[in-house]
Motif scaffolding. Structure first.
Motif: not given
Length: 262
Positions: A102-127
């Motif tokens: 976790c960084f000082q600046h949140f580095n969330l993707f502004p165009h994705l919802t909170i849920l989409e921000n949270c599911t992106l890496a598990p879906m892409w990296v962990r399949k």
């Protein structure tokens, strides 16, 4: 300014194992001619909570960014969970999947919802299948006490809420180690407490944590060890009680007098 941690801390799960989570040996880093990290030696055991303090420019953030190869070290060894960090991309990917940040600046993707921000890496990296990723994301959004924000966009949330989303997003990858790089320094004072509370809960569950922070109340009550850095070196490290009440180095004494006002 340091926030006192007001609630009672449950230390029942906060045990430190003999298993080594991170081993840094004679690590050096340069930016061109500038020797930013000098002969860093650090062993972090599983379940340990370490706060890294020091003046601006002392190398604190650079050191923890080296642990998941966001910065590259030029000399020495970093071994995370038994895997050495080299330029081998497979090893880097393996370590990044185990280490949340976790960084000082949140580095969330502004165009994705909170849920989409949270599911992106598990879906892409962990399949992870989408439905399962969403269930995991909701679990961790509940854990950081903002499940009702799941379908909003980052810009609709306060800074404290966005930082808690950033923590939840990291947790969705089920990391064994969490790195925090000044997670409260960009927040208004009233938002700091809600982020610290989230971090305290992680500590209570036995998460291995390295936190670069100026929140000395958090350091006193949660850390097993406080490390003081200056000019790219680890000057001093000790358990909180000893670190705050009986600092050995003159440089540490000066820093504490400035930050604590005595």
């Amino acid at each position: 300014m340091s926030q006192a941690v007001e609630r009672q801390i449950d230390r029942s799960n906060m045990t430190v194992s003999d298993e080594v989570a991170i081993q840094i040996t004679n690590m050096n880093k340069w930016y061109g001619e500038f020797h930013v990290l000098r002969d860093i030696n650090l062993t972090v055991n599983r379940g340990e909570r370490i706060v890294i303090a020091g003046p601006s420019g002392s190398g604190k953030s650079t050191m923890i960014r080296c642990i998941n190869r966001l910065e590259e070290h030029q000399q020495g060894k970093i071994i995370v969970d038994g895997t050495e960090l080299t330029s081998d991309l497979k090893n880097i990917d393996k370590i990044r999947s185990e280490v949340g940040m976790c960084f000082q600046h949140f580095n969330l993707f502004p165009h994705l919802t909170i849920l989409e921000n949270c599911t992106l890496a598990p879906m892409w990296v962990r399949k992870t299948p989408k439905r399962e990723a969403e269930e995991i994301a909701m679990h961790f959004l509940e854990k950081v006490k903002i499940p009702d924000q799941a379908h909003k966009y980052p810009g609709m949330l306060s800074g404290g809420q966005q930082q808690r989303v950033a923590i939840a997003r990291s947790l969705c990858m089920k990391p064994r180690i969490m790195l925090f790089d000044e997670p409260t320094s960009a927040l208004d004072p009233e938002m700091i407490k809600e982020v610290l509370d989230t971090m305290i809960e992680l500590a209570e569950e036995g998460m291995t944590m390295l936190c670069v922070t100026h929140e000395m109340g958090f350091a006193r009550q949660v850390a097993n060890r406080v490390i003081f850095m200056d000019q790219g070196q680890i000057v001093e490290q000790n358990e909180p009680e000893e670190f705050f009440n009986n600092p050995k180095s003159e440089r540490t004494k000066l820093f504490l007098s400035q930050i604590l006002g005595h």
